[in-house]
Enzyme design. Structure first.
Site, PDB file in Angstrom:
ATOM      1  N   THR A  42       0.823  -1.210   0.000  1.00 41.27           N
ATOM      2  CA  THR A  42       0.000   0.000   0.000  1.00 41.27           C
ATOM      3  C   THR A  42       0.857   1.260   0.000  1.00 41.27           C
ATOM      4  O   THR A  42       0.375   2.334  -0.350  1.00 41.27           O
ATOM      5  CB  THR A  42      -0.922   0.021   1.231  1.00 41.27           C
ATOM      6  OG1 THR A  42      -0.124  -0.126   2.413  1.00 41.27           O
ATOM      7  CG2 THR A  42      -1.940  -1.088   1.170  1.00 41.27           C
ATOM      8  N   SER A 146       8.772   5.114   5.224  1.00 35.77           N
ATOM      9  CA  SER A 146       7.928   5.681   6.268  1.00 35.77           C
ATOM     10  C   SER A 146       8.554   5.476   7.648  1.00 35.77           C
ATOM     11  O   SER A 146       9.688   5.875   7.874  1.00 35.77           O
ATOM     12  CB  SER A 146       6.522   5.068   6.191  1.00 35.77           C
ATOM     13  OG  SER A 146       5.624   5.759   7.037  1.00 35.77           O
TER      14      SER A 146
END
Length: 540
Positions: A42, A146
């Site tokens: 994702t 991230s």
């Protein structure tokens, strides 16, 4: 929970940066081995060079595939390129630049050779594409894993809508990248990256914040703010924000170190820059009483952590509910029909807030990409995930970013404190007084690969149970109510509780998200019955 969770990292916890980067160039992947293939989740392709999962061949091939993909759908404008502070991000940026320049792509990198947060890249793409003078559409690449540990790298493509690429794009890019690797990169074009144009990501983003956050209210209130970038890409942004808007804002830790030696260990004993984790934020929580609001961001600043003097680190679900309640009452420029977007594993407190505001709730599967169309056309004014990621519209109801913006949500916490005179955690207490206090938790249950595959395709009608923890089941969902997209699992709902079960993408477990408005004991009962219900549906 690891015994060392929340304690300071030691020398034994740190990566060898030189070896990590050497492995990036030295190791060559074999795409016949699944773990060494390009795989887009994702949030792009992620992995470590030590595991031959994020190496030069991966990035060269993926960049070439992006070049070919954008050409195939007629994208002819510039490509914005940014990277975070992970050790593998700069080598990957160099590789990507060589391929982009070798293919004649007009690339825009940061004017000051600064790190670029994910929301600043999304903001840049949208700003360019919304300018009528620009006839050819732009897109972008953000190089970040991230909040992942220091040894990981990440590579994500954002098409012209500015948000995460959908599976139709990522599947095409990954398949082509693996073909290129298998052929020895024979079709990959590279050139020395000279004469590359620049863009002021930081200055333009920071200057535009006044159009989405009430910066005057924050300044005039005199509240004190502590902002910790956790060694990530937002580090220079926070100082720029303080100076541009004359805020009483202190950057708590301006240090950037690719080993992240200053971090406290996360719940599992790893260094992970997760601002929603009390263990990872332990050193930030030491300042709890020193400021009116303290915030944290992950390495690419798409996630937020909110610390208040009275409650410490807020649960992300709690802050999302408060943010929604505040924004929909204070943004007069938003369309009265604009919906509230939430992922189906976010708290049902949001449902109750939405009902009290008389706003439509738009519930979608996990993944921020689902919010993109609504944020662009203004039909969804706020989109948020339970994992501390969200974005919302400008004051005038137009799009801000179509990717998560942790800086924005942190500033919103300060606006809320400045305007209401209460901390976000105090406002959450007000919500629980009105709607009840839910207990929420995510746990894992063992599952074989076959069971995981079956769960991903499970239809809600396959669940035969009629009750959950003493309450009648009112919904058994395998598709999201908001957009009728498959949720990759199931969600079972009663009047006061729910659970959702989804297979893990990396481990032989499935995740059970559950919540109860009847207390912790009832939540435990929901979790226990959830495992039995899912196992029965899977034939276990």
């Amino acid at each position: 929970m690891n015994d060392r969770a929340g304690t300071q990292a030691t020398a034994d916890d740190l990566i060898d940066v030189e070896e990590l980067i050497a492995a990036y160039y030295r190791r060559q992947p074999d795409v016949s081995i699944p773990e060494q293939r390009v795989v887009f989740g994702t949030s792009g392709h992620r992995g470590s060079s030590f595991n031959t999962a994020f190496n030069e061949h991966h990035i060269a091939a993926t960049t070439q595939a992006i070049v070919e993909y954008r050409a195939s759908i007629g994208i002819e404008g510039p490509l914005f390129l940014g990277a975070d502070t992970h050790a593998l991000s700069n080598p990957a940026k160099t590789t990507a630049l060589e391929v982009l320049v070798g293919n004649g792509i007009h690339v825009l990198v940061d004017e000051y050779d600064d790190y670029v947060p994910t929301p600043a890249l999304s903001h840049a793409i949208l700003r360019y594409n919304n300018d009528p003078a620009n006839k050819k559409k732009a897109d972008g690449i953000i190089i970040t894993p991230s909040h992942n540990p220091p040894g990981d790298g990440g590579f994500k493509y954002n098409p012209p809508h500015g948000g995460p690429a959908d599976t139709d794009a990522t599947s095409w890019i990954a398949e082509r990248a693996n073909e290129l690797i298998a052929s020895g990169l024979s079709d990959v074009k590279r050139a020395e990256p000279t004469g590359v144009d620049t863009y002021d990501f930081r200055g333009i983003y920071v200057d535009d914040l006044q159009n989405i956050i009430d910066m005057e209210a924050i300044k005039n209130s005199g509240i004190t703010i502590g902002a910790d970038p956790l060694g990530g890409a937002s580090v220079h942004y926070w100082q720029a924000i303080a100076e541009r808007y004359d805020l009483d804002l202190t950057v708590l830790n301006p240090l950037v170190d690719p080993t992240w030696r200053f971090m406290t260990l996360d719940w599992d004993g790893k260094i992970r820059m997760d601002p929603s984790s009390a263990s990872a934020m332990a050193s930030v929580l030491d300042h709890q009483g020193d400021f009116d609001i303290i915030t944290g961001n992950d390495a690419d600043a798409d996630r937020h952590g909110i610390v208040t003097p009275d409650a410490g680190l807020m649960n992300p679900n709690h802050f999302l509910a408060v943010a929604i309640d505040y924004l929909y009452q204070n943004r007069r420029g938003w369309h009265p029909e604009a919906a509230i977007g939430k992922t189906l594993v976010s708290s049902s407190m949001i449902d109750r807030v939405a009902a009290s505001l008389d706003r439509r709730l738009w519930e979608v599967p996990v993944g921020f990409k689902w919010f993109v169309p609504g944020l662009i056309d203004g039909s969804v004014a706020f989109g948020g995930e339970e994992s501390a990621g969200a974005s919302f519209l400008r004051k005038d109801g137009t799009v801000w970013t179509t990717d998560k913006d942790g800086i924005l949500l942190c500033l919103l916490a300060s606006e809320i404190r400045a305007v209401t005179g209460k901390s976000p955690s105090q406002l959450y207490d007000d919500l629980t007084a009105r709607f009840g206090a839910p207990a929420y938790q995510r746990i894992d249950a063992p599952a074989t690969p076959e069971q995981k595959a079956a769960l991903k395709k499970l239809d809600g009608d396959a669940i035969t149970a009629t009750e959950l923890a003493g309450e009648p089941i009112v919904a058994k969902l395998s598709r999201a109510p908001g957009n009728d997209e498959a949720i990759g699992g199931v969600k079972v709902v009663t009047e006061n509780a729910w659970f959702a079960a989804r297979p893990s993408g990396t481990e032989n477990v499935y995740k059970i998200y559950a919540e109860s408005f009847k207390g912790a004991e009832h939540l435990a009962q929901v979790q226990d019955e959830a495992k039995r219900i899912v196992d029965a549906a899977l034939g276990g």
